[in-house]
Structure formats: structure tokens, C-alpha cells
Write a protein that holds these residues in place. Structure first.
Motif: not given
Length: 329
Positions: A113-142
Motif C-alpha cells: 500500500p505504500v511502496k510502488a512495485g513492492h508487495y506484502q505476503a499474506a501467507y507462504g513466508h517460508r516459501r518466500l524465505r526459501a526462494a530468497a536464500e536459493i536465489g530464485v524468483p518466488v511464484k505468487a498470486v497477486v
């Protein structure tokens, strides 16, 4: 394999991430062990994987697009529901699964709601963290979600599962309460009734959040022990005892359940009785005696031989006065 197991396998679409078995609404009549327990856990895991695959199919059917997003552009939910731990075997298994098979189930995010081009996760925080540590994009429904819709989605994703321990749910409830959400909304997000919501808040509002975070999720510790822990913590000196236990050198080497046990034992220890000291003086300032009171012990150390003789003569009379005052009590 049983018919139920075959039905679950048939309903699955592709491989999905490993998840924990769903929690039953009522406690089981007994605790299976050995092969029976292993089979039940396997079927529970398959059931949850099938549910995740079904949710993915429904999401795609409803027109939701699955996007690949840079994890750095996705913030955690504005209310955290998990207590971070140093070592998390489940997360490591999830990370390995995504490395080997890719992320099969998307996370749910909303535009920030504040940063343009950014998102807030509702759920899937572990998947988000895993993707970040692996270095790959995270698949998400917006989806465009209000704060209430995001919290409901977050709570209802985790609520029926055993991922969140009692104290994680309690801390989540407290954080929602501090953000101004109503008790009805908190109960709905946690998929629980009002009495249970009150118990969760009672524990989380009694125990200092720093103490809770130091202990961690303590997955083997349920509601009864946390309620009892809160009662002990509320007693005089409870917080100091807990902080002293946390400050011990070996505390941080323990796993979460053992940390709870360590502080529990510290809270059970009886505090040393408080000592109260007083000096009796004459009007001119001369010292007559020192008086020390500790628990039930009352000690007078006379500093004057004359005052000592005076007390000795008065003791029988004082005992009689005491008996008269307390007669019938």
C-alpha cells in the motif's frame, strides 16, 4: 495402500511442497505408535498436499495469474505469525524440495500500500524465505486485499495446520489485538471460538514478549502448561527468575521445548525470603538494638545490657498481652 490413500494420490496434481499434517478439531482417542502412527502421518501429509494442489487448481480456474517476483520486492506480513528459530529442519526440507523440484504452490501477496512495485505476503513466508536464500524468483498470486482480508487469509492458511504452536498462535493473537483488530476478527483469523481466543490473549498478554521469543515456538508445549506458566510468571519475582534463566550461558544452546522447561523450573524455585532490618535508638540517638525480620523469623540483637534486661522482664507480660488480643481467633 488403503482406498483413502489411493483417493488422495489421485486428487494430487504434480509434486507439491512438503507440509505438516492437518490438526484435528478434537483430540484423538489414543496415540498410535510405530507403523500405524507413521501411516497416519503419511496420509495426513498426503491429504494436505492434495489440498494444496486443489487450492492451486481453483486459483488458476478463478483467473488468478501466478507471477514470478523477486523475493526482495516482497515484504513479510505486517503481523508476524511465526517465532523464528535458529534451526528449523522443516524449513531445510522445504528449501531442498524447491531446489530439486521447484516451487509448486504459489504464495499469496498483495500490492504494497505504500511502496510502488513492492508487495506484502499474506501467507507462504517460508516459501518466500526459501526462494530468497536459493536465489530464485518466488511464484505468487497477486490480489488486492484489505488489512482484514490479508489477516484472515494469513490466519486461515495456518490456523488448521499444526505448523503454529500454541504460543505462536497466542503471540499472533496479541499482535492482532495491538493492531486494533476486534476479538471477533481475531477468532475468525485463528479459526477458533471466543473462549479459546481469550485464553490465547491471556497467556500472550501476561508473559513478556521478549521471554516468549527467547523460548521460541516450543511445539510440544500445549495450552495447559502455558496457562500454568503464565500464572507462575505473574507471581512476584516471576519475570526476574525468567530473565535470570535466559541469561545463563547454556540457555541458548537448548532447543525450544527445553528452554521452556528450564524457565518453568526457575519459576518453581522459591524465592529467598526478604530481609527487613531496623535499628532501635533512644531519643538522644543511642543504639538500643537491631531488629531483623525474614519470613517468620524475628530477631532482636540488644546493643545495651540494660535494654536486654528490660526486654527479658517484659517478655512474659508481652506474651500475656498477645494471648488476650488473639483470644478466640
Amino acid at each position: 495402500m488403503s482406498p483413502k490413500g489411493r483417493d488422495i494420490l489421485k486428487s494430487m496434481v504434480g509434486a507439491v511442497e512438503p507440509a505438516r499434517p492437518e490438526a484435528s478439531g478434537a483430540p484423538p482417542p489414543h496415540r498410535p505408535s510405530g507403523a500405524v502412527k507413521a501411516m497416519n502421518l503419511s496420509l495426513g501429509r498426503l491429504g494436505e498436499e492434495a489440498a494444496a494442489a486443489k487450492a492451486l487448481r481453483e486459483s488458476l480456474a478463478s483467473g488468478d495469474k501466478v507471477l514470478e517476483i523477486d523475493p526482495a520486492a516482497v515484504e513479510m506480513s505486517f503481523i508476524r505469525d511465526r517465532i523464528p528459530v535458529d534451526k528449523d529442519p522443516e524449513f531445510e526440507r522445504l528449501k531442498q524440495s524447491i531446489q530439486e523440484s521447484g516451487q509448486q504452490v504459489p504464495i499469496l501477496v498483495r500490492p504494497d500500500p505504500v511502496k510502488a512495485g513492492h508487495y506484502q505476503a499474506a501467507y507462504g513466508h517460508r516459501r518466500l524465505r526459501a526462494a530468497a536464500e536459493i536465489g530464485v524468483p518466488v511464484k505468487a498470486v497477486v490480489r488486492k486485499l484489505t488489512d482484514e482480508e490479508l489477516i484472515l487469509a494469513q490466519g486461515q492458511e495456518n490456523g488448521p495446520r499444526v505448523d503454529l504452536s500454541f504460543i505462536e498462535r497466542a503471540l499472533f493473537a496479541r499482535r492482532m489485538d495491538e493492531h486494533g483488530f476486534s476479538r471477533d476478527m481475531i477468532a475468525q483469523a485463528l479459526a477458533t471460538d471466543k473462549p479459546e481466543t481469550s485464553r490465547l490473549l491471556q497467556v500472550a498478554q501476561t508473559i513478556d514478549p521478549e521471554i516468549i521469543l527467547a523460548i521460541g515456538p516450543a511445539p510440544k508445549v500445549g495450552r495447559p502448561r502455558w496457562l500454568a506458566f503464565a500464572e507462575k510468571f505473574r507471581e512476584a519475582g516471576g519475570q526476574k527468575k525468567a530473565q535470570a534463566a535466559i541469561g545463563a550461558a547454556a540457555f541458548h544452546t537448548l532447543e525450544s521445548n527445553s528452554r521452556f522447561d528450564t524457565i518453568w523450573k526457575a519459576l518453581e524455585e522459591k524465592s529467598a525470603p526478604q530481609r527487613a532490618e531496623q535499628t532501635l535508638r533512644t531519643r538522644s540517638g543511642g543504639t538500643l538494638a537491631s531488629v531483623t525480620r525474614s519470613g517468620k523469623t524475628f530477631r532482636i540483637a540488644a546493643k545495651s545490657a540494660a535494654f536486654s534486661e528490660f526486654l527479658a522482664r517484659r517478655l512474659i507480660g508481652l506474651a500475656a498481652e498477645f494471648e488476650e488480643e488473639n483470644e478466640g481467633k
